[in-house]
Design a protein around this motif. Sequence first.
Motif, PDB file in Angstrom:
ATOM      1  N   ASP A  58       0.898  -1.165   0.000  1.00  0.00           N
ATOM      2  CA  ASP A  58       0.000   0.000   0.000  1.00  0.00           C
ATOM      3  C   ASP A  58       0.931   1.208   0.000  1.00  0.00           C
ATOM      4  OD1 ASP A  58      -1.738   2.059   0.501  1.00  0.00           O
ATOM      5  OD2 ASP A  58      -2.446   1.307   2.432  1.00  0.00           O
ATOM      6  N   GLY A  59       1.219   1.730  -1.209  1.00  0.00           N
ATOM      7  CA  GLY A  59       2.231   2.782  -1.310  1.00  0.00           C
ATOM      8  C   GLY A  59       3.558   2.265  -0.795  1.00  0.00           C
ATOM      9  N   ASP A  60       4.148   2.974   0.174  1.00  0.00           N
ATOM     10  CA  ASP A  60       5.444   2.514   0.666  1.00  0.00           C
ATOM     11  C   ASP A  60       5.324   1.573   1.869  1.00  0.00           C
ATOM     12  OD1 ASP A  60       4.735   4.295   2.591  1.00  0.00           O
ATOM     13  OD2 ASP A  60       6.363   5.722   2.208  1.00  0.00           O
ATOM     14  N   LEU A  61       4.104   1.230   2.224  1.00  0.00           N
ATOM     15  CA  LEU A  61       3.903   0.224   3.279  1.00  0.00           C
ATOM     16  C   LEU A  61       3.944  -1.172   2.666  1.00  0.00           C
ATOM     17  CD1 LEU A  61       3.025  -0.597   6.224  1.00  0.00           C
ATOM     18  CD2 LEU A  61       0.673  -0.467   5.382  1.00  0.00           C
ATOM     19  N   VAL A  62       4.862  -1.994   3.153  1.00  0.00           N
ATOM     20  CA  VAL A  62       4.977  -3.371   2.673  1.00  0.00           C
ATOM     21  C   VAL A  62       4.607  -4.309   3.815  1.00  0.00           C
ATOM     22  CG1 VAL A  62       6.505  -5.120   1.673  1.00  0.00           C
ATOM     23  CG2 VAL A  62       6.831  -2.697   1.107  1.00  0.00           C
ATOM     24  N   LEU A  63       3.687  -5.223   3.545  1.00  0.00           N
ATOM     25  CA  LEU A  63       3.196  -6.118   4.600  1.00  0.00           C
ATOM     26  C   LEU A  63       3.314  -7.579   4.197  1.00  0.00           C
ATOM     27  CD1 LEU A  63      -0.231  -4.625   5.818  1.00  0.00           C
ATOM     28  CD2 LEU A  63       1.915  -4.716   7.100  1.00  0.00           C
ATOM     29  N   PHE A  64       3.628  -8.406   5.186  1.00  0.00           N
ATOM     30  CA  PHE A  64       3.499  -9.850   5.075  1.00  0.00           C
ATOM     31  C   PHE A  64       2.543 -10.296   6.178  1.00  0.00           C
ATOM     32  CE2 PHE A  64       7.487  -8.610   3.237  1.00  0.00           C
ATOM     33  CZ  PHE A  64       7.503  -9.316   2.054  1.00  0.00           C
ATOM     34  N   ASN A  67      -3.279 -12.057   7.633  1.00  0.00           N
ATOM     35  CA  ASN A  67      -4.221 -11.480   8.606  1.00  0.00           C
ATOM     36  C   ASN A  67      -3.871 -10.034   8.968  1.00  0.00           C
ATOM     37  OD1 ASN A  67      -6.163 -13.677   9.123  1.00  0.00           O
ATOM     38  ND2 ASN A  67      -4.310 -14.785   9.719  1.00  0.00           N
ATOM     39  N   ALA A  68      -2.586  -9.692   8.913  1.00  0.00           N
ATOM     40  CA  ALA A  68      -2.189  -8.294   9.117  1.00  0.00           C
ATOM     41  C   ALA A  68      -2.731  -7.430   7.977  1.00  0.00           C
ATOM     42  CB  ALA A  68      -0.669  -8.188   9.200  1.00  0.00           C
ATOM     43  N   MET A  69      -2.751  -8.005   6.775  1.00  0.00           N
ATOM     44  CA  MET A  69      -3.296  -7.280   5.611  1.00  0.00           C
ATOM     45  C   MET A  69      -4.793  -7.028   5.791  1.00  0.00           C
ATOM     46  SD  MET A  69      -1.331  -9.680   2.835  1.00  0.00           S
ATOM     47  CE  MET A  69       0.420 -10.029   3.124  1.00  0.00           C
ATOM     48  N   ARG A  75      -9.055  -1.424   9.030  1.00  0.00           N
ATOM     49  CA  ARG A  75      -8.906  -0.091   9.630  1.00  0.00           C
ATOM     50  C   ARG A  75      -9.112   1.010   8.596  1.00  0.00           C
ATOM     51  NH1 ARG A  75      -4.957  -2.743  13.117  1.00  0.00           N
ATOM     52  NH2 ARG A  75      -3.505  -2.728  11.398  1.00  0.00           N
ATOM     53  N   LYS A  76      -8.539   0.816   7.417  1.00  0.00           N
ATOM     54  CA  LYS A  76      -8.613   1.877   6.399  1.00  0.00           C
ATOM     55  C   LYS A  76      -9.995   2.054   5.802  1.00  0.00           C
ATOM     56  CE  LYS A  76      -5.639   2.980   3.196  1.00  0.00           C
ATOM     57  NZ  LYS A  76      -4.501   3.062   2.246  1.00  0.00           N
ATOM     58  N   ILE A 147     -20.495  -4.748   8.081  1.00  0.00           N
ATOM     59  CA  ILE A 147     -19.553  -5.787   7.662  1.00  0.00           C
ATOM     60  C   ILE A 147     -18.146  -5.464   8.169  1.00  0.00           C
ATOM     61  CG2 ILE A 147     -18.848  -4.804   5.423  1.00  0.00           C
ATOM     62  CD1 ILE A 147     -19.454  -7.704   4.297  1.00  0.00           C
ATOM     63  N   SER A 148     -17.401  -6.512   8.512  1.00  0.00           N
ATOM     64  CA  SER A 148     -16.018  -6.325   8.972  1.00  0.00           C
ATOM     65  C   SER A 148     -15.101  -7.313   8.260  1.00  0.00           C
ATOM     66  CB  SER A 148     -15.918  -6.551  10.483  1.00  0.00           C
ATOM     67  OG  SER A 148     -16.012  -7.941  10.776  1.00  0.00           O
ATOM     68  N   PHE A 149     -13.798  -7.125   8.471  1.00  0.00           N
ATOM     69  CA  PHE A 149     -12.838  -8.034   7.826  1.00  0.00           C
ATOM     70  C   PHE A 149     -13.032  -9.478   8.291  1.00  0.00           C
ATOM     71  CE2 PHE A 149     -10.386  -6.921  11.609  1.00  0.00           C
ATOM     72  CZ  PHE A 149      -9.789  -8.118  11.960  1.00  0.00           C
ATOM     73  N   ALA A 150     -13.561  -9.659   9.511  1.00  0.00           N
ATOM     74  CA  ALA A 150     -13.809 -11.022   9.995  1.00  0.00           C
ATOM     75  C   ALA A 150     -14.905 -11.700   9.174  1.00  0.00           C
ATOM     76  CB  ALA A 150     -14.190 -10.994  11.470  1.00  0.00           C
ATOM     77  N   ASP A 151     -15.899 -10.913   8.735  1.00  0.00           N
ATOM     78  CA  ASP A 151     -16.947 -11.489   7.877  1.00  0.00           C
ATOM     79  C   ASP A 151     -16.367 -11.960   6.550  1.00  0.00           C
ATOM     80  OD1 ASP A 151     -19.432 -11.032   9.458  1.00  0.00           O
ATOM     81  OD2 ASP A 151     -18.894  -8.926   9.228  1.00  0.00           O
ATOM     82  N   TYR A 152     -15.515 -11.151   5.943  1.00  0.00           N
ATOM     83  CA  TYR A 152     -14.905 -11.562   4.666  1.00  0.00           C
ATOM     84  C   TYR A 152     -14.052 -12.813   4.867  1.00  0.00           C
ATOM     85  CZ  TYR A 152     -16.170  -6.834   3.090  1.00  0.00           C
ATOM     86  OH  TYR A 152     -16.846  -5.679   2.764  1.00  0.00           O
ATOM     87  N   ASN A 153     -13.339 -12.846   5.991  1.00  0.00           N
ATOM     88  CA  ASN A 153     -12.453 -13.977   6.281  1.00  0.00           C
ATOM     89  C   ASN A 153     -13.272 -15.257   6.480  1.00  0.00           C
ATOM     90  OD1 ASN A 153      -9.954 -15.125   6.712  1.00  0.00           O
ATOM     91  ND2 ASN A 153      -9.722 -14.377   8.809  1.00  0.00           N
ATOM     92  N   LEU A 154     -14.341 -15.148   7.276  1.00  0.00           N
ATOM     93  CA  LEU A 154     -15.212 -16.306   7.502  1.00  0.00           C
ATOM     94  C   LEU A 154     -15.883 -16.748   6.200  1.00  0.00           C
ATOM     95  CD1 LEU A 154     -16.648 -18.337   9.395  1.00  0.00           C
ATOM     96  CD2 LEU A 154     -18.400 -16.575   9.779  1.00  0.00           C
TER      97      LEU A 154
END
Length: 208
Positions: A58-64, A67-69, A75-76, A147-154
């Motif tokens: 996400d721009g200069d943010l690099v994530l591995f 679940n952090a993604m 949040r965003k 809706i939340s990220f947990a719903d998408y994950n489930l």
Amino acid sequence: VSPYTITYFAVKGRCSALKIMLADQSQTLKENLVTFDEWGKGDLKKTCVYGQLPKFEDGDLVLFQSNAMLRHLGRKHGAYGKNDHEAAHIDMMSDGVEDLRLKYIKLIYQEYETGKEAYIKDLANHLSKFEAFMAKNKSGFLVGDKISFADYNLFDLLLNHKVLCSTCLDTFPTLKKFVDTMSARPKIKALLESDDFKKLPINGNGKQ
Ligand code: GDS
């Protein structure tokens, strides 16, 4: 230009929940597909914090860590509850999804031939927990009225399990309705029906 980039193998795997979430939130995603041959050379692996994919930018943010993604995007994009209390419950439910996902991955990659029958027999014991929690909430989502990220994950994990065992949701009316409602959200429906998404196998070893 799309703000987000994902680098991953040509499988649904640990990127599918994220893709579903971004589609539903009307976000575009640039995808870099890595072949297993390319990965085997080792150069990319060396640059990954845990030596694994997916990698998310996400721009200069690099994530591995997938679940952090999901949490970052939650949040965003306003998919992490309306207060700390809801956020804590969303974490609790998504961690429960991760526990079941790890069992599923173990089945797929380590014991599919010997363990499938026992896994399916035990599955209701896990699904019943999500059923009970969601049924209490009444909104059709795991937590709160949004809706939340947990719903998408489930949702993603339930789709995988329906492929593993087509009848697995038959005794869980709330989860069944949840999957139907999520599948019918127009942007999710479009993603699930797109050739780019459909052509990806669920897992890297061809088992499902
Ligand atoms: N916790 C991380 C996340 O959530 O992002 C897990 C990331 C992960 O497992 N990535 C895998 C990877 O990069 C691809 S997902 N593998 C290449 C490597 O390690 O060099 N993962 C456990 C998990 O997801 O929790 C697995 O079991 C993956 N399996 C699932 S694919 C093995 C084989 O031959 O089968 N060499 C590779 C199998 C494998 O990585």
